[in-house]
Motif scaffolding. Structure first.
Motif, PDB file in Angstrom:
ATOM      1  N   PHE A 231      18.968  18.035  29.204  1.00 31.51           N
ATOM      2  CA  PHE A 231      18.605  16.875  28.389  1.00 31.51           C
ATOM      3  C   PHE A 231      17.098  16.758  28.238  1.00 31.51           C
ATOM      4  CE2 PHE A 231      22.249  15.829  31.077  1.00 31.51           C
ATOM      5  CZ  PHE A 231      23.191  15.428  30.148  1.00 31.51           C
ATOM      6  N   GLU A 232      16.653  16.478  27.035  1.00 29.54           N
ATOM      7  CA  GLU A 232      15.261  16.089  26.792  1.00 29.54           C
ATOM      8  C   GLU A 232      15.297  14.693  26.187  1.00 29.54           C
ATOM      9  OE1 GLU A 232      11.623  16.976  23.719  1.00 29.54           O
ATOM     10  OE2 GLU A 232      12.852  18.693  24.323  1.00 29.54           O
ATOM     11  N   VAL A 233      14.679  13.748  26.869  1.00 29.84           N
ATOM     12  CA  VAL A 233      14.622  12.364  26.403  1.00 29.84           C
ATOM     13  C   VAL A 233      13.152  11.976  26.286  1.00 29.84           C
ATOM     14  CG1 VAL A 233      15.252   9.974  26.899  1.00 29.84           C
ATOM     15  CG2 VAL A 233      16.809  11.826  27.548  1.00 29.84           C
ATOM     16  N   LYS A 234      12.730  11.618  25.093  1.00 33.04           N
ATOM     17  CA  LYS A 234      11.338  11.212  24.880  1.00 33.04           C
ATOM     18  C   LYS A 234      11.011  10.021  25.773  1.00 33.04           C
ATOM     19  CE  LYS A 234      10.531  14.151  21.602  1.00 33.04           C
ATOM     20  NZ  LYS A 234      10.354  15.479  22.112  1.00 33.04           N
ATOM     21  N   GLY A 235       9.858  10.076  26.434  1.00 34.52           N
ATOM     22  CA  GLY A 235       9.401   8.982  27.277  1.00 34.52           C
ATOM     23  C   GLY A 235      10.002   8.971  28.667  1.00 34.52           C
ATOM     24  N   ALA A 236      10.820   9.963  29.015  1.00 36.23           N
ATOM     25  CA  ALA A 236      11.411  10.006  30.361  1.00 36.23           C
ATOM     26  C   ALA A 236      10.316  10.208  31.407  1.00 36.23           C
ATOM     27  CB  ALA A 236      12.443  11.131  30.454  1.00 36.23           C
ATOM     28  N   ALA A 237      10.505   9.619  32.561  1.00 38.69           N
ATOM     29  CA  ALA A 237       9.544   9.755  33.666  1.00 38.69           C
ATOM     30  C   ALA A 237       9.631  11.161  34.257  1.00 38.69           C
ATOM     31  CB  ALA A 237       9.841   8.715  34.747  1.00 38.69           C
ATOM     32  N   PRO A 238       8.507  11.745  34.668  1.00 35.38           N
ATOM     33  CA  PRO A 238       8.548  13.072  35.286  1.00 35.38           C
ATOM     34  C   PRO A 238       9.215  13.022  36.659  1.00 35.38           C
ATOM     35  CG  PRO A 238       6.328  12.182  35.376  1.00 35.38           C
ATOM     36  CD  PRO A 238       7.163  11.216  34.572  1.00 35.38           C
ATOM     37  N   LEU A 239       9.666  14.165  37.095  1.00 35.58           N
ATOM     38  CA  LEU A 239      10.276  14.294  38.418  1.00 35.58           C
ATOM     39  C   LEU A 239       9.240  13.940  39.483  1.00 35.58           C
ATOM     40  CD1 LEU A 239      12.964  15.359  39.733  1.00 35.58           C
ATOM     41  CD2 LEU A 239      11.757  17.528  40.026  1.00 35.58           C
ATOM     42  N   PRO A 240       9.539  13.006  40.398  1.00 40.35           N
ATOM     43  CA  PRO A 240       8.574  12.663  41.455  1.00 40.35           C
ATOM     44  C   PRO A 240       8.308  13.871  42.365  1.00 40.35           C
ATOM     45  CG  PRO A 240      10.336  11.029  41.325  1.00 40.35           C
ATOM     46  CD  PRO A 240      10.743  12.183  40.458  1.00 40.35           C
ATOM     47  N   ASP A 241       7.100  13.957  42.889  1.00 36.78           N
ATOM     48  CA  ASP A 241       6.719  15.093  43.729  1.00 36.78           C
ATOM     49  C   ASP A 241       7.657  15.311  44.909  1.00 36.78           C
ATOM     50  OD1 ASP A 241       4.617  15.868  42.135  1.00 36.78           O
ATOM     51  OD2 ASP A 241       3.107  14.776  43.300  1.00 36.78           O
ATOM     52  N   ASP A 242       8.140  14.238  45.544  1.00 39.85           N
ATOM     53  CA  ASP A 242       9.008  14.424  46.717  1.00 39.85           C
ATOM     54  C   ASP A 242      10.370  15.000  46.352  1.00 39.85           C
ATOM     55  OD1 ASP A 242       9.849  12.056  45.506  1.00 39.85           O
ATOM     56  OD2 ASP A 242      10.255  11.039  47.398  1.00 39.85           O
ATOM     57  N   ARG A 243      10.753  14.979  45.073  1.00 39.14           N
ATOM     58  CA  ARG A 243      12.012  15.587  44.629  1.00 39.14           C
ATOM     59  C   ARG A 243      11.866  17.082  44.387  1.00 39.14           C
ATOM     60  NH1 ARG A 243      16.291  12.872  42.444  1.00 39.14           N
ATOM     61  NH2 ARG A 243      17.219  14.797  43.190  1.00 39.14           N
ATOM     62  N   ARG A 244      10.649  17.609  44.498  1.00 40.36           N
ATOM     63  CA  ARG A 244      10.367  19.015  44.233  1.00 40.36           C
ATOM     64  C   ARG A 244      10.391  19.876  45.490  1.00 40.36           C
ATOM     65  NH1 ARG A 244       7.470  19.500  39.106  1.00 40.36           N
ATOM     66  NH2 ARG A 244       7.324  17.434  38.212  1.00 40.36           N
ATOM     67  N   HIS A 245      10.537  19.258  46.668  1.00 36.29           N
ATOM     68  CA  HIS A 245      10.526  19.995  47.935  1.00 36.29           C
ATOM     69  C   HIS A 245      11.791  19.634  48.716  1.00 36.29           C
ATOM     70  CE1 HIS A 245       8.821  22.304  51.158  1.00 36.29           C
ATOM     71  NE2 HIS A 245       8.949  21.286  51.983  1.00 36.29           N
TER      72      HIS A 245
ATOM     73  N   PRO B 210      13.114  19.602  51.886  1.00 33.33           N
ATOM     74  CA  PRO B 210      13.163  18.668  53.021  1.00 33.33           C
ATOM     75  C   PRO B 210      12.768  17.236  52.639  1.00 33.33           C
ATOM     76  CG  PRO B 210      12.178  20.734  53.718  1.00 33.33           C
ATOM     77  CD  PRO B 210      12.291  20.784  52.202  1.00 33.33           C
ATOM     78  N   ALA B 211      11.782  17.079  51.769  1.00 36.98           N
ATOM     79  CA  ALA B 211      11.375  15.736  51.350  1.00 36.98           C
ATOM     80  C   ALA B 211      12.441  15.102  50.460  1.00 36.98           C
ATOM     81  CB  ALA B 211      10.036  15.798  50.607  1.00 36.98           C
ATOM     82  N   ASP B 212      13.081  15.890  49.620  1.00 37.46           N
ATOM     83  CA  ASP B 212      14.094  15.379  48.698  1.00 37.46           C
ATOM     84  C   ASP B 212      15.275  14.763  49.447  1.00 37.46           C
ATOM     85  OD1 ASP B 212      15.315  14.871  46.192  1.00 37.46           O
ATOM     86  OD2 ASP B 212      16.406  16.759  46.303  1.00 37.46           O
ATOM     87  N   LEU B 213      15.619  15.305  50.597  1.00 40.35           N
ATOM     88  CA  LEU B 213      16.742  14.779  51.380  1.00 40.35           C
ATOM     89  C   LEU B 213      16.496  13.360  51.882  1.00 40.35           C
ATOM     90  CD1 LEU B 213      17.734  17.939  53.441  1.00 40.35           C
ATOM     91  CD2 LEU B 213      18.886  16.981  51.434  1.00 40.35           C
ATOM     92  N   LYS B 214      15.253  12.925  51.858  1.00 39.97           N
ATOM     93  CA  LYS B 214      14.906  11.584  52.346  1.00 39.97           C
ATOM     94  C   LYS B 214      15.108  10.505  51.285  1.00 39.97           C
ATOM     95  CE  LYS B 214      11.776  13.454  55.756  1.00 39.97           C
ATOM     96  NZ  LYS B 214      10.397  13.568  56.215  1.00 39.97           N
ATOM     97  N   THR B 215      15.606  10.889  50.101  1.00 44.75           N
ATOM     98  CA  THR B 215      15.930   9.939  49.034  1.00 44.75           C
ATOM     99  C   THR B 215      17.411  10.086  48.716  1.00 44.75           C
ATOM    100  OG1 THR B 215      13.722  10.185  48.079  1.00 44.75           O
ATOM    101  CG2 THR B 215      15.424   9.258  46.653  1.00 44.75           C
ATOM    102  N   HIS B 216      18.133   8.985  48.670  1.00 45.51           N
ATOM    103  CA  HIS B 216      19.558   9.043  48.347  1.00 45.51           C
ATOM    104  C   HIS B 216      19.779   9.557  46.937  1.00 45.51           C
ATOM    105  CE1 HIS B 216      20.268   5.571  51.398  1.00 45.51           C
ATOM    106  NE2 HIS B 216      20.065   6.732  51.997  1.00 45.51           N
ATOM    107  N   GLY B 217      20.951  10.111  46.696  1.00 45.22           N
ATOM    108  CA  GLY B 217      21.325  10.551  45.359  1.00 45.22           C
ATOM    109  C   GLY B 217      21.690  12.024  45.331  1.00 45.22           C
ATOM    110  N   ASN B 218      22.038  12.507  44.156  1.00 42.18           N
ATOM    111  CA  ASN B 218      22.356  13.920  43.999  1.00 42.18           C
ATOM    112  C   ASN B 218      21.127  14.746  44.321  1.00 42.18           C
ATOM    113  OD1 ASN B 218      24.968  13.355  43.125  1.00 42.18           O
ATOM    114  ND2 ASN B 218      24.334  13.212  40.998  1.00 42.18           N
ATOM    115  N   LYS B 219      21.321  15.858  44.966  1.00 39.05           N
ATOM    116  CA  LYS B 219      20.196  16.665  45.428  1.00 39.05           C
ATOM    117  C   LYS B 219      19.995  17.942  44.633  1.00 39.05           C
ATOM    118  CE  LYS B 219      19.085  13.818  47.094  1.00 39.05           C
ATOM    119  NZ  LYS B 219      17.837  13.157  46.959  1.00 39.05           N
ATOM    120  N   HIS B 220      21.012  18.746  44.473  1.00 41.95           N
ATOM    121  CA  HIS B 220      20.862  20.034  43.797  1.00 41.95           C
ATOM    122  C   HIS B 220      22.243  20.626  43.566  1.00 41.95           C
ATOM    123  CE1 HIS B 220      20.854  20.965  48.173  1.00 41.95           C
ATOM    124  NE2 HIS B 220      21.670  21.933  47.796  1.00 41.95           N
TER     125      HIS B 220
END
Length: 135
Positions: A57-71, A73-83
């Motif tokens: 999906f490409e949605v104009k104005g969508a927020a970029p992926l937060p830095d902690d979602r790019r690594h 071990p850090a991504d696991l510290k936020t609830h939600g789908n991971k990969h």
């Protein structure tokens, strides 16, 4: 219980064309179809490799992926789908191929319980590849 099977994984990206190119060049996915989703204001594509699909999906104005979602071990510290994760026969061979293609290898695990790696797609989204241990 009702039967069901995996259909696809969805991923949001800043550029649909760049993602289609990346998923094709790096992982061998081909465009199955492109379409517009009016309710979401999204341009989208379904890419496919055998029975595997990504809906991009490409949605104009969508927020970029937060830095902690790019690594991982850090991504696991936020609830939600991971990969999403795929099985590979030989992790070392896969890594060599991905590095030759210039893929962004985010994380590699080589443990007694198994081996795997995470790639970042062109938007930073994590995709896991796992070599299952031999019994």
């Amino acid at each position: 219980m009702a039967e069901f099977a995996f259909h696809h994984c969805g991923v949001s990206v800043p550029s649909l064309d760049a993602a289609i190119e990346w998923y094709g060049r790096v992982l061998g996915f081909a465009v199955e179809k492109r379409f517009h989703i009016a309710a979401a204001g999204a341009e989208a594509a379904m890419v496919r490799k055998g029975q595997l699909r990504f809906e991009i999906f490409e949605v104009k104005g969508a927020a970029p992926l937060p830095d902690d979602r790019r690594h991982p071990p850090a991504d696991l510290k936020t609830h939600g789908n991971k990969h999403v994760a795929f099985r590979v026969e030989d992790l070392e061979e896969f890594l060599a191929e991905m590095e030759a293609k210039g893929a962004d290898v985010a994380f590699v695990v080589r443990e007694a319980f198994g081996k795997g790696c995470f790639l970042r797609d062109c938007a930073g989204n994590l995709i896991e590849f796992v070599e299952e241990p031999t019994p």
